[in-house]
Design a protein around this motif. Structure first.
Motif, short mmCIF file in Angstrom:
data_model
loop_
_atom_site.label_atom_id
_atom_site.label_comp_id
_atom_site.label_asym_id
_atom_site.label_seq_id
_atom_site.Cartn_x
_atom_site.Cartn_y
_atom_site.Cartn_z
N PRO A 1 4.38 -40.01 -104.61
CA PRO A 1 5.77 -40.81 -104.68
C PRO A 1 5.87 -41.96 -103.90
CG PRO A 1 5.81 -38.89 -103.32
CD PRO A 1 4.35 -38.88 -103.77
N ALA A 2 6.98 -42.68 -104.40
CA ALA A 2 6.97 -44.24 -103.73
C ALA A 2 7.52 -44.08 -102.16
CB ALA A 2 8.21 -44.88 -104.54
N ASP A 3 7.80 -42.99 -101.93
CA ASP A 3 8.37 -42.87 -100.35
C ASP A 3 7.34 -42.42 -99.61
OD1 ASP A 3 8.30 -40.40 -101.53
OD2 ASP A 3 10.07 -39.61 -100.24
N GLU A 4 5.90 -42.10 -99.93
CA GLU A 4 4.62 -41.62 -99.42
C GLU A 4 3.56 -42.62 -99.47
OE1 GLU A 4 4.29 -37.42 -98.67
OE2 GLU A 4 5.78 -37.22 -100.37
N PRO A 5 3.70 -44.03 -99.27
CA PRO A 5 2.68 -44.87 -99.72
C PRO A 5 1.22 -44.75 -99.09
CG PRO A 5 4.25 -46.10 -98.35
CD PRO A 5 4.96 -44.91 -98.87
N HIS A 6 1.28 -44.18 -97.67
CA HIS A 6 0.18 -43.98 -97.00
C HIS A 6 -0.66 -42.86 -97.71
CE1 HIS A 6 3.13 -40.87 -95.80
NE2 HIS A 6 2.15 -40.20 -95.59
N LYS A 7 -0.05 -42.24 -98.35
CA LYS A 7 -1.14 -41.01 -99.00
C LYS A 7 -1.98 -41.61 -100.09
CE LYS A 7 0.80 -37.13 -100.86
NZ LYS A 7 1.62 -36.20 -101.63
N PHE A 8 -1.58 -42.42 -100.95
CA PHE A 8 -2.25 -43.08 -101.76
C PHE A 8 -2.99 -44.26 -101.15
CE2 PHE A 8 -3.51 -46.30 -105.09
CZ PHE A 8 -4.21 -45.35 -105.90
N ALA A 9 -2.72 -44.99 -100.16
CA ALA A 9 -3.46 -45.91 -99.32
C ALA A 9 -4.70 -45.32 -99.02
CB ALA A 9 -2.78 -46.52 -98.57
N SER A 10 -4.81 -44.05 -98.24
CA SER A 10 -5.95 -43.60 -97.86
C SER A 10 -6.88 -43.18 -98.67
CB SER A 10 -5.73 -42.41 -96.84
OG SER A 10 -4.88 -41.48 -97.20
N ALA B 1 -9.57 -37.91 -97.58
CA ALA B 1 -9.37 -39.19 -97.14
C ALA B 1 -9.16 -39.44 -95.64
CB ALA B 1 -8.43 -39.96 -98.12
N ASN B 2 -8.03 -38.65 -95.14
CA ASN B 2 -7.78 -38.95 -93.85
C ASN B 2 -8.69 -38.61 -93.01
OD1 ASN B 2 -5.08 -39.93 -94.56
ND2 ASN B 2 -4.14 -37.96 -94.62
N ALA B 3 -9.44 -37.56 -93.23
CA ALA B 3 -10.63 -37.14 -92.13
C ALA B 3 -11.57 -38.09 -92.36
CB ALA B 3 -11.10 -35.62 -92.78
N ARG B 4 -12.07 -38.75 -93.37
CA ARG B 4 -12.85 -39.78 -93.52
C ARG B 4 -12.69 -41.07 -92.94
NH1 ARG B 4 -18.06 -38.31 -94.66
NH2 ARG B 4 -17.98 -36.52 -96.07
N ILE B 5 -11.28 -41.23 -92.85
CA ILE B 5 -10.87 -42.50 -92.17
C ILE B 5 -11.16 -42.27 -90.51
CG2 ILE B 5 -8.83 -43.99 -91.53
CD1 ILE B 5 -8.00 -43.59 -94.36
N ARG B 6 -10.73 -41.21 -90.29
CA ARG B 6 -11.00 -40.86 -88.74
C ARG B 6 -12.60 -40.32 -88.38
NH1 ARG B 6 -6.78 -37.27 -89.78
NH2 ARG B 6 -7.94 -35.56 -90.06
N ASP B 7 -13.17 -39.92 -89.13
CA ASP B 7 -14.58 -39.61 -89.00
C ASP B 7 -15.54 -40.12 -90.27
OD1 ASP B 7 -17.19 -38.82 -88.20
OD2 ASP B 7 -16.51 -36.93 -87.64
N PRO B 8 -15.86 -41.35 -90.29
CA PRO B 8 -16.34 -41.94 -91.36
C PRO B 8 -17.56 -41.00 -91.90
CG PRO B 8 -15.74 -43.67 -90.20
CD PRO B 8 -15.60 -42.44 -89.40
N VAL B 9 -18.52 -40.58 -90.94
CA VAL B 9 -19.70 -39.88 -90.93
C VAL B 9 -19.63 -38.45 -91.56
CG1 VAL B 9 -21.88 -39.01 -90.15
CG2 VAL B 9 -20.91 -41.39 -89.37
N TYR B 10 -18.69 -37.73 -91.03
CA TYR B 10 -18.52 -36.18 -91.24
C TYR B 10 -17.28 -35.84 -92.01
CZ TYR B 10 -22.72 -35.71 -88.14
OH TYR B 10 -23.88 -36.09 -87.47
N GLY B 11 -16.41 -36.68 -91.87
CA GLY B 11 -15.01 -36.22 -92.46
C GLY B 11 -14.32 -35.02 -92.03
N CYS B 12 -14.08 -34.12 -93.05
CA CYS B 12 -13.44 -32.95 -92.73
C CYS B 12 -14.30 -31.79 -92.23
CB CYS B 12 -12.72 -32.25 -93.85
SG CYS B 12 -13.65 -31.89 -95.30
N VAL B 13 -15.69 -32.09 -92.72
CA VAL B 13 -16.94 -31.24 -92.21
C VAL B 13 -16.70 -31.33 -90.56
CG1 VAL B 13 -19.18 -30.64 -92.32
CG2 VAL B 13 -18.17 -31.39 -94.32
#
Length: 156
Positions: free
Chosen positions: A41-50, A83-95
């Motif tokens: 939705p338009a009011d949650e632009p961060h979701k699509f951006a990540s 996506a949020n996990a990968r941005i925080r930890d590009p190597v391991y992500g959610c793992v």
């Protein structure tokens, strides 16, 4: 989702006047058939951006198109989380997050086992040092209470 350069969303689902977050970021016209609109939705632009930064809009579009509609919401939630996990930890992500949580569980389980062992040890020590347990009359098993005695004393 044809890129017409405009941002008019008058024909979109539920009559929304603004484009969804995906179309706004991609500078596209958000049509009524927009696959992104129900989930970004338009009011949650961060979701699509990540999600766009990690997976790319084209890949997300393909994934959503290939799924039945009733699975798309869960897929988007998973993509946003990853996506949020990968941005925080590009190597391991959610793992990496899962591994860290598993290590915390292991430490807490060890602490719990140690605490339970201490409780058992304290109870055993309390039992063995209790003066009631060392008296001679406590070496024989207790006799059952006399039910008649109870009733006479308590007005039964």
């Amino acid at each position: 989702m044809k890129d017409n350069g405009g941002s008019g969303g008058a024909g979109r689902k539920q009559g929304a006047a603004s484009p969804c977050a995906a179309c706004k970021l991609l500078r596209r016209r958000c049509s009524q058939e927009c696959v992104f609109a129900p989930y970004f939705p338009a009011d949650e632009p961060h979701k699509f951006a990540s999600v766009h930064k990690v997976f790319g809009a084209s890949n997300v579009n393909k994934m959503l198109q290939e799924l039945p509609e009733h699975h798309r919401g869960d897929a988007v939630s998973s993509m946003v989380y990853e996506a949020n996990a990968r941005i925080r930890d590009p190597v391991y992500g959610c793992v990496g997050a899962i591994s860290s949580l598993q290590q915390q569980i292991d430490v807490l389980q060890a602490q719990l086992a140690l605490s339970q062992a201490e409780v058992v040890h304290m109870r055993m020590r309390q039992y063995s040092t209790s003066p009631v347990n060392h008296s001679p009359e406590n070496h024989s098993p207790p006799s059952p209470p006399d039910s008649n005695h109870f009733w006479y004393e308590h007005g039964g």
